[in-house]
Design an enzyme around this catalytic site. Sequence first.
Site, PDB file in Angstrom:
ATOM      1  CE  LYS A 161     -12.721 -11.490  -1.764  1.00 38.69           C
ATOM      2  NZ  LYS A 161     -12.760 -11.383  -0.599  1.00 38.69           N
ATOM      3  CE  LYS A 206      -3.778 -12.430  -4.411  1.00 37.68           C
ATOM      4  NZ  LYS A 206      -3.536 -11.926  -3.149  1.00 37.68           N
ATOM      5  CE  LYS A 239      -4.467   1.151   1.082  1.00 35.24           C
ATOM      6  NZ  LYS A 239      -5.764   0.428   1.341  1.00 35.24           N
TER       7      LYS A 239
HETATM    8  P1  TYM Z   1      -8.431 -13.051   1.979  1.00 35.54           P
HETATM    9  O1  TYM Z   1     -10.003 -12.724   2.332  1.00 35.54           O
HETATM   10  O2  TYM Z   1      -7.802 -12.078   1.036  1.00 35.54           O
HETATM   11  O3  TYM Z   1      -8.474 -14.476   0.976  1.00 35.54           O
HETATM   12  C1  TYM Z   1      -9.228 -15.572   1.544  1.00 35.54           C
HETATM   13  C2  TYM Z   1      -8.313 -16.812   1.443  1.00 35.54           C
HETATM   14  O4  TYM Z   1      -8.219 -17.053  -0.097  1.00 35.54           O
HETATM   15  C3  TYM Z   1      -6.722 -16.962  -0.590  1.00 35.54           C
HETATM   16  N1  TYM Z   1      -6.781 -16.517  -1.770  1.00 35.54           N
HETATM   17  C4  TYM Z   1      -5.900 -17.069  -2.836  1.00 35.54           C
HETATM   18  N2  TYM Z   1      -5.334 -18.417  -2.944  1.00 35.54           N
HETATM   19  C5  TYM Z   1      -4.725 -18.535  -4.025  1.00 35.54           C
HETATM   20  N3  TYM Z   1      -4.832 -17.634  -5.064  1.00 35.54           N
HETATM   21  C6  TYM Z   1      -5.457 -16.736  -4.953  1.00 35.54           C
HETATM   22  N4  TYM Z   1      -5.438 -15.937  -6.280  1.00 35.54           N
HETATM   23  C7  TYM Z   1      -6.123 -16.090  -3.918  1.00 35.54           C
HETATM   24  N5  TYM Z   1      -6.589 -15.104  -3.454  1.00 35.54           N
HETATM   25  C8  TYM Z   1      -7.036 -15.129  -2.124  1.00 35.54           C
HETATM   26  C9  TYM Z   1      -6.126 -16.409   0.657  1.00 35.54           C
HETATM   27  O5  TYM Z   1      -4.747 -16.772   0.664  1.00 35.54           O
HETATM   28  C10 TYM Z   1      -6.873 -16.671   1.602  1.00 35.54           C
HETATM   29  O6  TYM Z   1      -6.420 -17.919   2.289  1.00 35.54           O
HETATM   30  N6  TYM Z   1      -6.129 -12.023   6.010  1.00 35.54           N
HETATM   31  C11 TYM Z   1      -7.153 -13.044   5.354  1.00 35.54           C
HETATM   32  C12 TYM Z   1      -8.196 -13.312   6.186  1.00 35.54           C
HETATM   33  C13 TYM Z   1      -8.008 -13.789   7.598  1.00 35.54           C
HETATM   34  C14 TYM Z   1      -7.537 -15.185   8.114  1.00 35.54           C
HETATM   35  C15 TYM Z   1      -7.251 -15.186   9.297  1.00 35.54           C
HETATM   36  C16 TYM Z   1      -6.890 -16.279   7.453  1.00 35.54           C
HETATM   37  C17 TYM Z   1      -8.154 -13.186   8.747  1.00 35.54           C
HETATM   38  N7  TYM Z   1      -7.832 -13.936   9.746  1.00 35.54           N
HETATM   39  C18 TYM Z   1      -6.847 -16.210  10.061  1.00 35.54           C
HETATM   40  C19 TYM Z   1      -6.480 -17.372   8.020  1.00 35.54           C
HETATM   41  C20 TYM Z   1      -6.374 -17.049   9.541  1.00 35.54           C
HETATM   42  C21 TYM Z   1      -7.200 -12.458   4.047  1.00 35.54           C
HETATM   43  O7  TYM Z   1      -7.142 -11.309   3.774  1.00 35.54           O
HETATM   44  O8  TYM Z   1      -7.800 -13.471   3.319  1.00 35.54           O
END
Ligand code: TYM
Length: 312
Positions: free
Chosen positions: A194, A191, A112
């Site tokens: 969203k 990658k 960011k």
């Molecule tokens: P988030 O909401 O961005 O994404 C959710 C999950 O999807 C995976 N992901 C992907 N995996 C492979 N290829 C992609 N293009 C791709 N885009 C997203 C992410 O790696 C994730 O597993 N910080 C986390 C949410 C969170 C969390 C936690 C996860 C909050 N607390 C505790 C595990 C444990 C996040 O922003 O994920």
Amino acid sequence: MQRLFTGLQPSGALHIGNYFAALKPMIELSQEFPDSMLMVADYHALTSLKDAAELRANIIEVGRDFLAAGVDPQTSIIFKQSDVPDHTELAWIFQTLVSVPFLQQAHAYKDKVAKGLEANAGLFAYPMLMAADILLYDSDIVPVGADQRQHVEYAREAAAKFNHAYGETFKEPRERILDAIATVPGTDGKKMSKSYGNTIPLFGSKDEIAKAVMSIVTDSSGDKPENVYAIHKLFRHGESLENLYAEHKGSYKTLKEALIEDIDALVAPMRARHEAITDEEVKLILVKGGERARERAQTKMAAVREVIGVAI
Ligand code: TYM
């Protein structure tokens, strides 16, 4: 017994990257580890989403997505972060243990800043809230995509720092990242995310899936359309995949059409369930899950308050 934990932000419609990296492993492994927890990370989403109506709708939508994808609320606890205030409390405690330069190394924050955007203090402290999410429940395994690897490392570091300062209290968790799905590419080959507008929605209609697949950028320099293939191998495997690409070499339209059918074959039954799940059902499951999660969290936090010296 090992405990699985993962979270997804309610920051928009889930895409196939979210499904393969986080949801599918949770569903598959929950048979083996029936004590798993799946969290709607609504306070994390607040670092980027400031529209109350949108956040509210997204929370329900993600809850519905979990259920429609096949997460069983009997074997797994489905809950939302904001229903368990112990997460933000523990995050604060971890923030007092880690240094500013350590948090400055976090990718989400660094990216960011590199883009010249202003990062709020919540984004800066984001990894400590995630550490709290995971550690509060003595989680062992965290199924995530590669982009979350560093965050799980941060959670381990928070556990180690706390244990060093106050004695053995937290388990050090492990991320579970499968090579094949570590980074699911989007329609532009970058990658899938969203925020890049390059997603294939998990619960899209067949038309929406078709539109996304047809927009996949193809490169004719090699012997197969790499971006199409990279997504296709999530849905079709081994010989069946290789034969398809050998048979239709150079015919990108046919390969894309086959991909649309393969995605739809997986998604159609989930989409049907999705349509049948009401908002009220989702809310009830989140409320009940929140109660179960809070019970666990409170026991852990009582021990934490004791060892840090605020319980008198
Ligand atoms: P988030 O909401 O961005 O994404 C959710 C999950 O999807 C995976 N992901 C992907 N995996 C492979 N290829 C992609 N293009 C791709 N885009 C997203 C992410 O790696 C994730 O597993 N910080 C986390 C949410 C969170 C969390 C936690 C996860 C909050 N607390 C505790 C595990 C444990 C996040 O922003 O994920």
